[in-house]
Design a protein around this motif. Structure first.
Motif: not given
Length: 299
Positions: A32, A182, A206-207, A210, A212-213, A234-236
C-alpha cells in the motif's frame, strides 16, 4: 543422496545453476505505502532483464514511481501461467535475469508465482528472495495474539460446506491462524469462524499501510456485530486466536471420543432416555458442532 544445493550468488560454474544461466528473483513490493519499497528491491528491478508481473498496469505505476523502465515488463498471472511459465524459464536459461512481482507484497504467496518457482527449480535455476512487505505478518505482529507459532490459510474456500470442513479440521489447533479475505465475503467468513471455532479473540486488519489502515480487535461475536454497523471496505487480513490447550485436552479426554456419531446419539437415547432429537442436540453440544452437522452425518 538426492539433494539440490543452491549457491545464490556463486559466479563460477558448479553451483545450483550454470553460470551462463540467469536467475529468478522474487521481489517484494509495497502492500500500500510506496515508502515500504526497499533499496534492494528497486535495484533488482532496475538491473533485471525481464520483470514478470501479475497485473502489468499496477506494476507499471510502481516502476514509473521509481524511474524504472517499463519496457521489460511481461505478463504472468493465473490465466496465462501455463503458456507464459515455460517461456519465462526459457529466457532465464538463455542468460536473462528475471524479477517476479505480485500486485502487492511477496510473490508466490496465494498467487501463481509458486508455479514459476517450481518450474525454475526443476530446471536447476537459482531462485533468490528479495524480501519486502507482507500483509499477513504485518497483521500478526500488531494483533496482540501469540506470535510464537502460526498457520497461514490464505483465502478460505468460497463454498460454505468446504469452508466449514476446513475450519472443522483445524478447530483443535492451538497456534494463531492467519487468513486473507475480500470485503464482500468477510461477514460470511466471520460467521463461519463463530459457528465452527466459537467466540475466540480475533483481529480484523484492513488497508494495511494505507491511509485508512484499521484494526478491529475483540471476540468474534463482537466483531461480527461491529461489521453490521461498519460495512467491510478494502482488503482484510484476519488474525484468529488458536484453540485453548485446556479445552483441547478436555475434548481429547472426553468419554465419547471413541464413539461414532451414531453410537454417541444412541447412548443418550438409551442411557439418558432422551428422544432422538434431544440426543442429537446433546451430541452436538458435546462435540462442539451445530445440530444440523449431526443430522447430516446420520441421514
Amino acid at each position: 543422496m538426492n539433494i539440490q544445493v543452491q549457491k545464490s550468488f556463486e559466479t563460477s560454474p558448479g553451483g545450483a545453476a550454470d553460470a551462463v544461466s540467469g536467475k529468478l528473483f522474487l521481489v517484494g513490493t509495497p502492500i500500500g505505502n510506496l515508502e515500504d519499497m526497499t533499496y534492494r528491491a528497486v535495484r533488482t528491478l532496475q538491473e533485471a532483464d525481464i520483470i514478470a508481473a501479475e497485473d502489468t498496469r499496477q506494476t507499471r505505476k510502481l516502476l514509473t514511481h521509481f524511474d524504472i523502465s517499463p519496457g521489460k515488463l511481461l505478463s504472468y498471472h493465473e490465466h496465462n501461467k501455463v503458456a507464459s511459465g515455460p517461456e519465462l524459464i526459457r529466457f532465464i536459461i538463455e542468460g536473462k535475469n528475471l524479477a517476479l512481482v505480485s500486485d502487492a507484497g511477496l510473490p508466490a504467496i496465494s498467487d501463481p508465482g509458486s508455479d514459476l518457482v517450481k518450474l525454475a527449480l526443476a530446471a536447476g535455476i537459482s531462485v533468490i528472495p528479495v524480501p519486502g512487505a507482507n500483509a499477513a505478518l504485518s497483521a500478526l505482529i500488531v494483533s496482540g495474539l501469540p506470535t510464537e507459532r502460526f498457520t497461514f490459510l490464505g483465502f478460505l474456500p468460497r463454498d460454505h460446506k468446504e469452508r466449514e470442513q476446513l475450519l472443522k479440521s483445524l478447530e483443535d489447533r492451538e497456534e494463531t491462524m492467519l487468513m486473507y479475505e475480500s470485503p464482500h465475503r468477510l461477514i460470511k467468513t466471520v460467521e463461519s469462524l463463530l459457528e465452527v471455532w466459537g467466540d475466540r479473540r480475533i483481529v480484523l486488519a484492513r488497508e494495511l499501510t494505507k491511509r485508512y489502515e484499521e484494526m478491529a480487535r475483540g471476540k468474534v461475536q463482537d466483531c461480527l456485530a461491529w461489521l453490521q454497523e461498519h460495512p467491510p471496505l478494502g482488503e482484510y487480513c484476519l488474525v484468529v486466536e488458536g484453540a485453548h490447550p485446556d479445552q483441547v485436552k478436555e475434548k481429547r479426554d472426553a468419554w465419547w471420543q471413541s464413539l461414532t456419531v451414531e453410537e454417541h446419539v444412541r447412548h443418550y437415547e438409551t442411557e439418558g432416555e432422551m428422544t432422538r432429537k434431544e440426543a442429537m442436540k446433546k451430541t452436538a453440544a458435546d462435540r462442539g458442532v451445530a445440530k444440523r452437522d449431526i443430522y447430516n452425518q446420520l441421514i
